[in-house]
Write an enzyme that holds these catalytic residues in place. Structure first.
Site, PDB file in Angstrom:
ATOM      1  N   SER A 714       0.851  -1.203   0.000  1.00  0.00           N
ATOM      2  CA  SER A 714       0.000   0.000   0.000  1.00  0.00           C
ATOM      3  C   SER A 714       0.880   1.244   0.000  1.00  0.00           C
ATOM      4  CB  SER A 714      -0.962  -0.024   1.183  1.00  0.00           C
ATOM      5  OG  SER A 714      -0.265  -0.093   2.410  1.00  0.00           O
ATOM      6  N   GLU A 744      11.305   6.806  -0.824  1.00  0.00           N
ATOM      7  CA  GLU A 744      11.651   6.033  -2.027  1.00  0.00           C
ATOM      8  C   GLU A 744      12.449   6.925  -2.964  1.00  0.00           C
ATOM      9  OE1 GLU A 744       8.005   4.469  -3.625  1.00  0.00           O
ATOM     10  OE2 GLU A 744       7.575   3.278  -1.839  1.00  0.00           O
ATOM     11  N   HIS A 774       8.627  -0.851  -5.345  1.00  0.00           N
ATOM     12  CA  HIS A 774       7.323  -0.232  -5.641  1.00  0.00           C
ATOM     13  C   HIS A 774       6.880  -0.557  -7.074  1.00  0.00           C
ATOM     14  CE1 HIS A 774       4.550   3.338  -4.463  1.00  0.00           C
ATOM     15  NE2 HIS A 774       3.896   2.463  -5.205  1.00  0.00           N
TER      16      HIS A 774
HETATM   17  N1  LIG Z   1       2.334  -0.894  -4.712  1.00  0.00           N
HETATM   18  C1  LIG Z   1       1.770  -0.309  -5.736  1.00  0.00           C
HETATM   19  O1  LIG Z   1       2.343  -0.198  -6.809  1.00  0.00           O
HETATM   20  C2  LIG Z   1       0.402   0.213  -5.601  1.00  0.00           C
HETATM   21  C3  LIG Z   1      -0.056   0.625  -4.393  1.00  0.00           C
HETATM   22  N2  LIG Z   1      -1.335   1.080  -4.261  1.00  0.00           N
HETATM   23  C4  LIG Z   1      -1.768   1.477  -2.946  1.00  0.00           C
HETATM   24  O2  LIG Z   1      -2.786   0.598  -2.543  1.00  0.00           O
HETATM   25  C5  LIG Z   1      -3.803   1.341  -1.921  1.00  0.00           C
HETATM   26  C6  LIG Z   1      -5.102   0.618  -2.069  1.00  0.00           C
HETATM   27  O3  LIG Z   1      -5.476   0.632  -3.430  1.00  0.00           O
HETATM   28  P1  LIG Z   1      -6.972   0.348  -3.861  1.00  0.00           P
HETATM   29  O4  LIG Z   1      -7.389  -0.978  -3.395  1.00  0.00           O
HETATM   30  O5  LIG Z   1      -7.052   0.643  -5.294  1.00  0.00           O
HETATM   31  O6  LIG Z   1      -7.723   1.470  -3.050  1.00  0.00           O
HETATM   32  P2  LIG Z   1      -9.255   1.527  -2.716  1.00  0.00           P
HETATM   33  O7  LIG Z   1      -9.507   2.930  -2.350  1.00  0.00           O
HETATM   34  O8  LIG Z   1     -10.043   0.875  -3.770  1.00  0.00           O
HETATM   35  O9  LIG Z   1      -9.367   0.631  -1.388  1.00  0.00           O
HETATM   36  C7  LIG Z   1      -8.836   0.997  -0.168  1.00  0.00           C
HETATM   37  C8  LIG Z   1      -9.713   0.390   0.887  1.00  0.00           C
HETATM   38  O10 LIG Z   1      -9.108   0.621   2.152  1.00  0.00           O
HETATM   39  C9  LIG Z   1     -10.164   0.880   3.056  1.00  0.00           C
HETATM   40  N3  LIG Z   1      -9.638   1.539   4.228  1.00  0.00           N
HETATM   41  C10 LIG Z   1      -9.361   2.850   4.394  1.00  0.00           C
HETATM   42  N4  LIG Z   1      -8.889   3.052   5.643  1.00  0.00           N
HETATM   43  C11 LIG Z   1      -8.885   1.849   6.250  1.00  0.00           C
HETATM   44  C12 LIG Z   1      -8.515   1.417   7.543  1.00  0.00           C
HETATM   45  N5  LIG Z   1      -8.042   2.283   8.448  1.00  0.00           N
HETATM   46  N6  LIG Z   1      -8.666   0.122   7.847  1.00  0.00           N
HETATM   47  C13 LIG Z   1      -9.163  -0.750   6.933  1.00  0.00           C
HETATM   48  N7  LIG Z   1      -9.523  -0.392   5.697  1.00  0.00           N
HETATM   49  C14 LIG Z   1      -9.385   0.895   5.365  1.00  0.00           C
HETATM   50  C15 LIG Z   1     -11.119   1.707   2.263  1.00  0.00           C
HETATM   51  O11 LIG Z   1     -12.390   1.714   2.860  1.00  0.00           O
HETATM   52  C16 LIG Z   1     -11.094   1.015   0.931  1.00  0.00           C
HETATM   53  O12 LIG Z   1     -12.073   0.021   0.834  1.00  0.00           O
HETATM   54  C17 LIG Z   1      -3.764   2.703  -2.638  1.00  0.00           C
HETATM   55  O13 LIG Z   1      -4.243   3.732  -1.796  1.00  0.00           O
HETATM   56  C18 LIG Z   1      -2.323   2.894  -2.938  1.00  0.00           C
HETATM   57  O14 LIG Z   1      -1.725   3.622  -1.886  1.00  0.00           O
HETATM   58  C19 LIG Z   1      -2.186   1.108  -5.321  1.00  0.00           C
HETATM   59  C20 LIG Z   1      -1.778   0.722  -6.543  1.00  0.00           C
HETATM   60  C21 LIG Z   1      -0.411   0.319  -6.814  1.00  0.00           C
HETATM   61  O1  LIG Z   2       3.313   3.112 -10.425  1.00  0.00           O
HETATM   62  C1  LIG Z   2       3.539   3.958  -9.585  1.00  0.00           C
HETATM   63  O2  LIG Z   2       4.439   4.779  -9.673  1.00  0.00           O
HETATM   64  C2  LIG Z   2       2.672   4.082  -8.352  1.00  0.00           C
HETATM   65  C3  LIG Z   2       1.782   2.926  -8.137  1.00  0.00           C
HETATM   66  C4  LIG Z   2       0.995   3.227  -6.940  1.00  0.00           C
HETATM   67  O3  LIG Z   2       1.457   3.105  -5.854  1.00  0.00           O
HETATM   68  C5  LIG Z   2      -0.356   3.749  -7.088  1.00  0.00           C
HETATM   69  O4  LIG Z   2      -0.947   3.625  -8.165  1.00  0.00           O
HETATM   70  O5  LIG Z   2      -0.872   4.307  -6.104  1.00  0.00           O
END
Ligand SMILES: NC(=O)C1=CN([C@@H]2O[C@H](COP(=O)(O)OP(=O)(O)OC[C@H]3O[C@@H](n4cnc5c(N)ncnc54)[C@H](O)[C@@H]3O)[C@@H](O)[C@H]2O)C=CC1
Ligand SMILES: O=C(O)CCC(=O)C(=O)O
Length: 896
Positions: A714, A744, A774
């Site tokens: 996340s 990062e 990442h």
């Molecule tokens: N490693 C990577 O490359 C990527 C990382 N991410 C990260 O992953 C996160 C999640 O992505 P999505 O699933 O698309 O987001 P999303 O917004 O669809 O889901 C996040 C969920 O977390 C829940 N949430 C919020 N606060 C919470 C808490 N304190 N306890 C439990 N649940 C809680 C929300 O209600 C929501 O259902 C993004 O915010 C981003 O930071 C996203 C895409 C790529």
């Molecule tokens: O691809 C990236 O640079 C960021 C991915 C990510 O963490 C996001 O989509 O929130």
């Protein structure tokens, strides 16, 4: 007016395009002959049945164009389901653009935002038919928040208009709590799809309608025992049937009847053989239909599951629209195709797109396979169902000869439950047009600073011209008070080429850099750019943004927007867009890979062998089957992961602060602690917000099972990494996977040292810990999809001022102006959300004819967009300046 013209007219209703553009939307535009009440009720009943497993259904209904070509009535019926937890919200009655828009916004946010869905307001709207034939009215209804339903109660929203001097003058919307006692509450009083004694749920129904027909149209439906193909036809003798007024087709039982409001339908028995020729000859007519809706629930109702879970096609839809980025994109693409059809899609295009759908369809099928659970569907003839879906996927972008196939499939395979696809409308020629030759050579200070104004180009926005259908229609006017090459775009962090190309194709000056920039360089670069595109590394805080004097829009080519000071941006008139789900699948798949990798200690074995060490061990290595996966944050990523993990035989539990529908047989738990105590693998998929900072620290590690695993993809701040290191060193956890870190590096290289984060060296020494840079969302598919989505939003914002999908501004859109409207000007006024502004703005605009106007607010910032006509070139500057002089002004843009 020909049917296709009507369709075109319909699609020019501002909200129609916006609506069809949205994910999770089913639209149906029946003919006009049926009584409104009866139509709504029947739609209502049908939609209700499907809306429990999809997030929303919207149906809308328009009376035909009158002799002046105006749409005389538009009303909508809308349900917003919340999954299986209760009755859907219901919006019922005449509803206008703002409600739809607002509700759509809510639908979009239903899974992410919880804070602002409780208040329901009242509102007024006023509007009038614009001079063009495709009139609609713009409303500023103040229905701010709608409550997502998690209880048996639902909201009944009724919106009404009155007519003054024959025109719709205002609309009053009321929202009240509706106490429901089960499905029967919503039983239809009349039925468009009358089942002739059987309940509608016992029938398969295909409804097919032209959008808006010119003149009264016959409304037909044919009911049979298992499959129905009903269609609302135009009154014009376009269907080519014997009567020239209707056509029908059914495969299967012959027990059917027509049901028609205008008495033209035949009632009684007819065989499918009799009907088939009619259909065959009418197929081309239906090419211009916008929506196909198939409903069949009986066959797929599963014996061991309640009705709502037994719905098949909503699951498929959901799979298509929500889960799989590829398939979602595919569907969105089709919807987009629908919206843009008149402008851009040629017959050949459609065919090409069709062939391109092959792999997409396959991806969808694979996904569906996973999601539904192989075992459950085997007995249900899944293979056939999947064939249907494939065909259906293909059908959506092909002319209606394929509709025939679709209907055949529907009737052959009883697995269909319901499906709603937007059909492509017939495309037509859009002339280049040279009509707008009054070149402007004056200078107006606007949001871009001081630029030479130039004539709005004649090319259509962002779409190639098409040549199908032969009708000559005025092209969309591209609104630009600027030369496109004056628009400077800075893209950082290796934004995908797809996105770059879209921006370059606009003529913008695009500078694309591979990495993020240090603050001092960023400040230099950002000074004069109008658009900036970033990913997760570039921090756009107030200290940077205050130097960005020309910046009007930020594109986050990722999901997270925590790297941007959204509030500061909004307060300074800078709109922010992201791509909310395009990389979700990639992250989820990485998690699956890592779960197995950790369980089998593959990282260590791999390292050892690379160093020449043969270490064949089984101690501490496990299968994942039967293990419990605890997902924290059940949003786009979490729910994708859930489905895949179950397919591997894992038991899935999840914790989310929002009450969300479980995928498959996953179970929600009430507290984080409960999850930590039960899970063998804990994965984190929450956003970075104050509540999630260090949400996994020493206390939480203590609650985890001995020998459990932790995965975080996340944000780096969500896990207290020094505490993780201690826990790992103490032997409490068997492994961990980290994709994200508090700090990062901006680019690639040997940066992963203690200089970056002072725990890095300790982390690198741990056993069975997977450290990735990442890359959760770093796949070709995800990056390309993100590139396209965000670049599209940026172009629309720059060129048209529309904010659909913005994360820090209200979502406001108006239909595009056309070349037929040469003296029209679009005014965009971003302002402080304080009393009295609209009055003052309208005093200024009031000297002209305000064709349409839409305004909305988000927090302390409001966004107003108005199209005004009869504006002389010489008046633009004064208009702009008068708005700029208002104390409430944040940013003014005048596009024409
Ligand atoms: N490693 C990577 O490359 C990527 C990382 N991410 C990260 O992953 C996160 C999640 O992505 P999505 O699933 O698309 O987001 P999303 O917004 O669809 O889901 C996040 C969920 O977390 C829940 N949430 C919020 N606060 C919470 C808490 N304190 N306890 C439990 N649940 C809680 C929300 O209600 C929501 O259902 C993004 O915010 C981003 O930071 C996203 C895409 C790529
Ligand atoms: O691809 C990236 O640079 C960021 C991915 C990510 O963490 C996001 O989509 O929130």
């Amino acid at each position: 007016m020909a049917l296709e013209d009507s369709k075109a007219a319909f699609l020019r209703i501002p909200w129609a395009a916006a609506l069809l553009n949205r994910p999770n939307v089913i639209c149906r535009v029946p003919g006009s002959r049926q009584s409104k009440q009866s139509l709504e009720d029947s739609l209502f009943a049908e939609i209700l049945k499907t809306s429990r497993t999809i997030n929303s259904c919207i149906a809308f209904y328009a009376k035909p164009l009158d002799s002046d070509g105006n749409i005389t009535e538009v009303s909508t019926l809308m349900t917003i389901g919340d999954g299986m937890n209760g009755h859907p919200n219901i919006l019922h009655g005449g509803i206008v653009a703002s409600i739809i828009d607002e509700a759509m916004g809510i639908l979009q946010s239903i899974n992410h935002e919880r804070d602002h869905m409780t208040k329901v307001g009242k509102g007024f709207a006023h509007g009038e038919s614009p001079p063009q034939a495709f009139g609609s009215f713009t409303a500023t209804l103040n229905i701010k928040y709608l409550k997502p339903v998690h209880t048996p109660d639902s909201l009944l929203v009724t919106a009404r208009y009155t007519k003054r001097e024959g025109r719709k003058e205002w609309i009053h919307a009321e929202v009240k709590q509706h106490h429901s006692h089960g499905e029967d509450d919503y039983a239809p009083s009349g039925s468009a799809v009358d089942s002739g004694g059987n309940s509608a749920s016992d029938s398969a129904v295909i409804l097919l309608s032209p959008a808006i027909s010119n003149g009264p149209a016959a409304e037909h439906s044919i009911q049979v025992d298992r499959a129905v193909f009903g269609m609302a036809g135009s009154r014009e003798p376009t269907v080519g049937s014997a009567s020239g007024k209707k056509a029908g087709f059914c495969e299967g039982e012959d027990d059917f009847r027509f049901d028609s409001a205008d008495g033209l339908a035949c009632e009684g028995e007819a065989t499918s053989e009799q009907l088939r020729p009619q259909l065959m000859s009418s197929v081309d007519t239906y090419m211009s239909c916008s929506v196909v809706l198939l409903v069949q629930d009986r066959a797929m109702r599963l014996p061991d599951r309640p009705f709502v879970e037994g719905c098949v096609m909503p699951s498929v839809l959901k799979a298509a629209l929500s889960f799989h980025p590829c398939s979602r994109r595919c569907f969105q693409g089709e919807m987009q195709c629908h919206c843009d059809a008149l402008r851009s899609v040629t017959f050949a295009d459609a065919q090409r797109q069709d062939s391109a759908l092959g792999p997409m369809g396959a991806a969808l099928l694979r996904d569906f396979w996973d999601q539904a659970g192989a075992a459950r569907w085997r007995a249900q003839g899944r293979a056939k169902l999947l064939t249907c879906i494939t065909k259906a996927c293909r059908v959506i972008c092909r002319p209606s000869t394929h509709l025939l196939q679709l209907s055949t499939f529907a009737s052959q395979y009883k697995e269909f439950h319901s499906i709603a696809f937007v059909m492509p409308t017939a495309a037509r020629d859009i002339p280049q047009g040279n009509g707008h030759s009054d070149s402007l050579a004056r200078t107006v200070s606007n949001s871009f600073g001081t630029l030479d104004l130039s004539t709005s180009p004649t090319a259509t926005f962002h779409s190639p011209l098409s040549s199908y259908g032969g009708h000559q229609k005025p092209s969309t006017k591209q609104l630009k008070p600027f030369q496109t090459q004056d628009v400077k775009v800075l893209l950082l962090e290796n934004v995908n080429k797809t996105g770059q190309d879209i921006l370059r194709k606009q003529g913008y000056r695009v500078e694309a850099l591979k990495s993020a920039l240090p603050d001092d360089q960023l400040i230099e670069k950002i000074r004069d750019v109008h658009v900036i595109g970033i990913r997760s590394k570039t921090q756009l805080r107030a200290n940077i943004l205050k130097h960005a004097k020309n910046l009007i829009v930020i594109g986050c080519f990722c999901i997270g927007t925590n790297q941007v000071d959204l509030q500061y941006a909004a307060q300074n008139g800078i709109c922010v867009f992201n791509s909310p789900f395009s990389n979700s699948r990639s992250v989820a798949e990485l998690m699956i890979g890592e779960i197995i990798t950790l369980a089998r200690q593959l990282g260590d074995r791999n390292n050892e062998l690379h160093n020449g060490v043969w270490n064949k061990v089984s101690a501490g290595c496990w299968e994942v089957r039967g293990k419990t996966l605890g997902i924290v944050g059940y949003g786009h990523v979490g729910s994708q992961l859930s489905v895949m993990a179950e397919a591997m035989g894992m038991k899935v539990i999840f914790y989310d602060v929002v009450n969300l529908m479980s995928m498959g047989v996953a179970s929600p738990v009430h507290t984080l602690e409960e999850l930590l105590r039960q899970a063998d693998f804990v994965t984190l998929h929450v956003p970075e917000i104050p509540e999630t900072m260090n949400m996994i620290s020493t206390a939480q590690f203590d609650q985890m099972k001995q020998g459990a695993y932790l995965l975080n993809a996340s944000r780096g701040s969500v896990v207290d990494i020094p505490a993780l290191i201690k826990t790992m060193q103490a032997g409490k956890l068997a492994g961990a996977a980290l994709d994200v870190y508090p700090n990062e590096p901006g680019g690639n290289g040997e940066h992963f040292t203690n200089k970056l984060n002072d725990f890095t060296e300790d982390l690198r020494k741990l056993k069975n810990i997977l450290l990735t840079p990442h890359i959760g969302g770093s796949t070709e598919e995800a990056q390309s999809a993100i590139g396209a989505e965000v670049a599209d939003s940026l172009v629309k914002y720059v060129n048209l001022g529309t904010t659909s999908g913005a994360v820090n501004m209200p979502e406001v859109t108006l239909r595009s102006l056309t070349m037929d409207e040469p003296n029209h000007v679009r005014v965009i006024y971003i302002h402080k959300n304080v009393p009295g502004v609209l009055r003052r703005v309208n005093e200024i605009l009031g000297d002209h004819n305000v064709d349409k106007q839409m305004t909305d607010s988000r927090g302390d910032v409001a966004y107003l967009m108005a199209d005004i006509s009869s504006v002389n070139v010489s008046e633009i500057k004064d208009l702009y300046q008068s708005l700029e002089d208002l104390g409430s002004r944040i940013r003014t843009r005048v596009l024409y």
